[in-house]
Design an enzyme around this catalytic site. Structure first.
Site, mmCIF file in Angstrom:
data_model
loop_
_atom_site.group_PDB
_atom_site.id
_atom_site.type_symbol
_atom_site.label_atom_id
_atom_site.label_comp_id
_atom_site.label_asym_id
_atom_site.label_seq_id
_atom_site.Cartn_x
_atom_site.Cartn_y
_atom_site.Cartn_z
ATOM 1 N N LYS A 11 16.033 -1.505 -19.318
ATOM 2 C CA LYS A 11 16.820 -1.412 -20.546
ATOM 3 C C LYS A 11 18.101 -2.219 -20.417
ATOM 4 C CE LYS A 11 15.541 3.314 -21.975
ATOM 5 N NZ LYS A 11 14.953 2.941 -23.275
ATOM 6 N N ARG A 17 5.382 8.783 -23.003
ATOM 7 C CA ARG A 17 4.016 9.085 -23.450
ATOM 8 C C ARG A 17 3.055 9.176 -22.278
ATOM 9 N NH1 ARG A 17 4.173 3.888 -27.204
ATOM 10 N NH2 ARG A 17 6.369 4.493 -27.075
#
Ligand code: BES
Ligand code: MN
Ligand code: ZN
Length: 439
Positions: free
Chosen positions: A220, A294
């Site tokens: 990120k 996920r």
């Protein structure tokens, strides 16, 4: 306490305008309550007496006020300040006590019951907020698991924590892949409450527990990355809910599951392009290591099959896209059971944790359908909140499932009238409200 004489003895009377009777609402009551608290603090008040009955009007009943006022006060009072050195010269403006007064004796019992309940719930919310606000160096997966054990001890819950070797033995490929870039070992928390109520059906709660999300190799940007300690808000909410459920003695069998990992780009980290095999046997191509939530949730969702649940509710700070869509104003809700989704949406109107549904049309699956694997963990970018949920759907073992994307609502960037900046504990009051009314 009862009323008598307290108005005459008060050194100052505060009259609070509530506006039009039919416009009076729970959320307005929360705001007014915060206003009273703020005013009391400014005036250096030591004691505040609130006339409970005068706040219930229109759609708000007396036991609503007895629940909402103390709960709001407790939530408004919470600050994450344990690491601040105490300021010597600044006198602390603390209110010693706030009393809810009633005039009708007949109201006593319902007030006392509602008050007790609301304080249990507010305590659970603040407990969840504290877990989230703690920085990732203090709250790695093992520490979160230690808190789960503590919740279990205090509430007489069943608790099982799976460590790295059991996670490997069970072939939870998603959890293994995400955790392998970190020195912090993964922990899989399982809490169980109310086994005696099994006949009435089981509800499974699943919470995302990424104690820090660097993105992994798909790293990120550094701006705002410090916020990513809140990527375990779903797991923390599950712990808070389990804590309150046992104290409230809810007549329901509840299983809380939280896969906990740290997503780091260490030497052992998974790479974009890796193909992994999940707990339920499906293969996933890891397009983006930052779509890690996920992967761990998928394994946890398939794992709940062994409890044969009637319903599964998961909570996760899953997608930045959800925060882009709703800011901090709504939880993104998606699911396979419209009745369950509606139940949760309604509960959110009551608690002030508003939910807004997004569709899970099968056409969205095309975006994540794999070429060299069954599924990809990330699509082309658009519709991110929905494609993330479509991914999870592939791993849900039963019909009735709802997914709450709390990426926008789990954290406040600035102070609100009755809420300090930082973790909100969203999901705790919401899911407890659903469970309280479970038929
Ligand atoms: N934890 C983040 C989601 C997130 C981002 C929450 C910003 C709150 C604020 C999640 O793991 C993530 O990184 N999701 C990616 C998915 C993408 C790579 C497909 C995202 O939303 O950008
Ligand atoms: Mn991520
Ligand atoms: Zn994440």
């Amino acid at each position: 306490a009862s009323y008598d004489g307290s108005i005459e003895r008060a050194s100052e009377l505060l009259l609070v305008g509530l506006g039009k009777n039919d416009k009076w609402s729970r959320e307005k009551l929360r705001k007014r309550t915060a206003g009273v608290l703020g005013y009391g603090k400014c005036q250096n008040a030591k004691t505040i007496h609130l006339l409970a009955e005068t706040f219930s009007s229109g759609p708000i009943r007396l036991d609503d006020t007895a629940e909402i006022i103390p709960e709001t006060l407790d939530r408004a009072d919470y600050r994450f300040d344990k690491y601040l050195s105490p300021k010597k010269d600044e006198p602390k403006r603390e209110i010693d006590s706030i009393e809810l007064l009633y005039s009708k004796k007949a109201n006593k019992n319902s007030l006392v019951t509602a008050l007790g309940r609301s304080r249990v719930i507010a305590e659970a919310v603040n407990f969840t907020r504290q877990l989230i606000n703690e920085p990732a160096n203090v709250m790695p997966p093992r520490e979160l698991a230690a808190y789960a054990r503590k919740v279990a001890r205090e509430g007489r819950l069943r608790c099982q924590i799976l460590g790295p070797s059991e996670i490997k033995r069970l072939k939870m490929g998603g959890i293994i892949a995400v955790s392998q870039g970190s020195h912090e070992p993964p922990q899989f928390i399982i809490l169980e409450y109310g086994v005696a109520h099994k006949k009435r059906g089981t509800v499974c709660l699943v919470g995302k527990g990424v104690t820090f999300d660097t993105g992994g190799i798909s790293i990120k940007p550094s701006k705002d990355m410090e916020k990513m300690k809140y990527d375990m808000s779903g797991a923390a909410a599950v712990l808070g809910i389990m804590k309150a459920a046992s104290r409230l003695k809810l007549p329901i069998h509840l299983v809380g599951v939280a896969p906990c990992v740290e997503n780091m780009p260490g030497g052992g980290a998974q790479r974009p392009g890796d193909i992994i095999k999940m707990y339920n046997g499906k293969s996933v191509e890891v397009i983006n290591t930052d779509a890690e939530g996920r992967l761990i949730l998928a394994d946890a969702l398939s794992f709940t099959e062994k409890f044969k649940p009637k319903a599964i509710i998961d909570m996760a700070t899953l997608t930045g896209a959800c925060a882009v869509t709703f800011a901090d104003k709504a939880v993104g809700i998606m699911g396979t059971d419209s009745a369950l989704v509606e139940k949760i949406r309604r509960a959110g109107e009551t608690t002030g944790e508003r939910c807004w549904e997004l569709p899970l049309w099968e056409e969205y699956f095309e975006i994540i359908k794999g070429h060299h694997s069954d599924i990809m963990n990330a699509g082309s970018g658009h519709g991110g909140t929905i494609t993330a949920a479509m991914f999870l759907k592939e791993f849900v073992p039963i019909k009735s499932w709802a997914h709450l994307d709390i990426a926008g609502t789990a954290w406040l960037d600035s102070d609100k009238p009755y809420h300090a900046r930082g973790a909100t504990g969203v999901g705790v009051r919401l899911v407890l409200e659903v469970l309280r009314n479970w038929k």
